[in-house]
Design an enzyme around this catalytic site. Structure first.
Site, short mmCIF file in Angstrom:
data_model
loop_
_atom_site.label_atom_id
_atom_site.label_comp_id
_atom_site.label_asym_id
_atom_site.label_seq_id
_atom_site.Cartn_x
_atom_site.Cartn_y
_atom_site.Cartn_z
CG HIS A 34 -35.12 -5.17 -45.51
ND1 HIS A 34 -35.77 -6.15 -45.03
CD2 HIS A 34 -33.80 -6.03 -45.75
CE1 HIS A 34 -35.41 -7.55 -45.03
NE2 HIS A 34 -34.13 -7.56 -45.57
CG HIS A 37 -33.13 -7.31 -41.07
ND1 HIS A 37 -33.04 -6.76 -42.22
CD2 HIS A 37 -32.66 -8.25 -41.24
CE1 HIS A 37 -32.24 -7.01 -43.27
NE2 HIS A 37 -31.61 -8.66 -42.44
CE LYS A 149 -35.04 -12.77 -49.59
NZ LYS A 149 -33.72 -13.43 -49.29
CG ASP A 150 -32.33 -16.27 -45.90
OD1 ASP A 150 -32.08 -16.13 -46.72
OD2 ASP A 150 -32.68 -14.88 -45.17
P1 AMP Z 1 -29.54 -11.40 -43.11
O1 AMP Z 1 -29.24 -9.97 -43.18
O2 AMP Z 1 -29.59 -11.09 -44.87
O3 AMP Z 1 -28.21 -12.01 -42.90
O4 AMP Z 1 -30.94 -11.22 -42.67
C1 AMP Z 1 -30.80 -11.58 -41.22
C2 AMP Z 1 -32.24 -11.96 -40.76
O5 AMP Z 1 -33.67 -11.80 -42.02
C3 AMP Z 1 -32.30 -13.84 -41.47
O6 AMP Z 1 -32.68 -14.39 -39.91
C4 AMP Z 1 -33.23 -13.21 -42.68
O7 AMP Z 1 -34.08 -15.03 -42.70
C5 AMP Z 1 -33.99 -12.81 -42.21
N1 AMP Z 1 -34.82 -11.83 -43.69
C6 AMP Z 1 -34.19 -11.39 -44.51
N2 AMP Z 1 -35.00 -10.91 -45.41
C7 AMP Z 1 -36.40 -11.05 -45.26
C8 AMP Z 1 -37.88 -10.68 -45.10
N3 AMP Z 1 -37.69 -10.17 -46.50
N4 AMP Z 1 -38.75 -10.71 -44.31
C9 AMP Z 1 -38.20 -11.66 -42.89
N5 AMP Z 1 -37.09 -11.92 -42.54
C10 AMP Z 1 -35.71 -11.94 -43.34
#
Ligand code: AMP
Length: 281
Positions: A34, A37, A149-150
């Site tokens: 999204h 990312h 976010k995380d």
């Molecule tokens: P994930 O695919 O959920 O493992 O996330 C991959 C990366 O995207 C991680 O560094 C997350 O913190 C970041 N991320 C996920 N959601 C968001 C968001 N809404 N805004 C900014 N970064 C995000």
């Protein structure tokens, strides 16, 4: 657009890029991308010559009963989005290559992984740090970008980067939100339209905390009580896993909002566990 699937190929490509003097950025993801990312890819491009985005739904960070098998996937759409954001390379390894039979080596960061998310998901961060260390070793990036976010994940990985002497610039990029404030997440897809309306409760509760802090209320217990009320008002069935006030870097709990305090929370809504956070000072 280069789509790389084997470990050998990504190692060879990274070495070639480095030998050409290219600054390599890395953005690890689990896919179903999204705008949150994509903001990380754009941020990495500002500091690097080339960005490698990885898509890997990492089995070791999911516990039994979590959503590993149902985690949303859209490889074709993801590749298109990465390309549109300016990313030129995507690495999509197979789980059986990352964790071959008789795999035994894990990276474990200490105290930072025991609290907050670590209390509900005891082995989660061990999986996260292991996969990210492996990606660091394969790709040898100059810069890595993670999302606020995380925030605990970012804090843990930053500590691992320092402790294991990776010569990598560590960037934490802001949370990207939907128009109504809900933090973008691949898991938002699990909600029906009506449930999606209620998912806003995390953001509204965080806004309440910010409002109270701004008006001089600094006692975390008082703020927490209000936040709970806000969540329950919006979604009666919400199960609050935690609402925590901690130092951003050390994750040490605080009773009053002081410099570097971040409020983070995890709430289970209609079977979906969401997390969010906001810096209060
Ligand atoms: P994930 O695919 O959920 O493992 O996330 C991959 C990366 O995207 C991680 O560094 C997350 O913190 C970041 N991320 C996920 N959601 C968001 C968001 N809404 N805004 C900014 N970064 C995000």
């Amino acid at each position: 657009m280069k789509i790389i699937r084997s470990i050998k190929s990504i190692q060879t490509l990274s070495c070639q890029l480095a030998s050409q003097g290219m600054k390599i950025g890395l953005v690890p993801t689990m896919g179903f991308l999204h705008d949150g990312h994509l903001s990380l890819i754009k941020r990495a491009l500002k500091s690097c010559d080339v960005v490698i985005t990885t898509i890997f739904v990492n089995p070791t960070q999911f516990a039994q009963g979590e959503d590993l098998s149902t985690y949303p996937r859209d490889e074709k759409g993801d590749i298109q989005k990465i390309q549109n954001a300016g990313g030129e390379i995507v690495f999509i390894p197979k789980a059986s290559d990352i964790y071959p039979e008789n795999y035994q080596t894990y990276v474990d960061v200490g105290n930072l992984t025991q609290t907050l998310e670590g209390e509900s998901r005891p082995l989660h961060f061990k999986g996260v740090t292991t996969i990210v260390a492996k990606l660091f070793n394969m790709i040898r990036p100059d810069v890595v970008v993670f999302g606020l976010k995380d925030f605990q994940q970012a804090t843990v990985l930053k500590k691992m980067t320092i402790d294991l002497n990776y010569p990598i610039k560590f960037i934490i990029a802001p949370t990207v939100r939907e128009k109504d404030g809900l933090a973008m997440s691949s898991r938002n897809k699990y909600f029906s339209d009506a449930q999606r309306q209620e998912a806003i409760c995390l953001y509204i509760a965080l806004q309440k905390a910010k409002e109270m802090t701004n008006s001089g209320v600094v006692e975390c217990k008082v703020i927490k009580k209000e936040m709970r009320a806000v969540i329950k008002k919006i979604c009666k069935t919400a199960q609050i896993d935690y609402i925590a006030f901690t130092d951003f870097d050390t994750l040490a709990p605080t009773k009053t909002v002081v410099g570097n305090t971040i409020c983070s929370l995890a709430v289970r809504l209609h079977g979906v566990r969401l997390i969010d956070n906001l810096k209060l000072s």
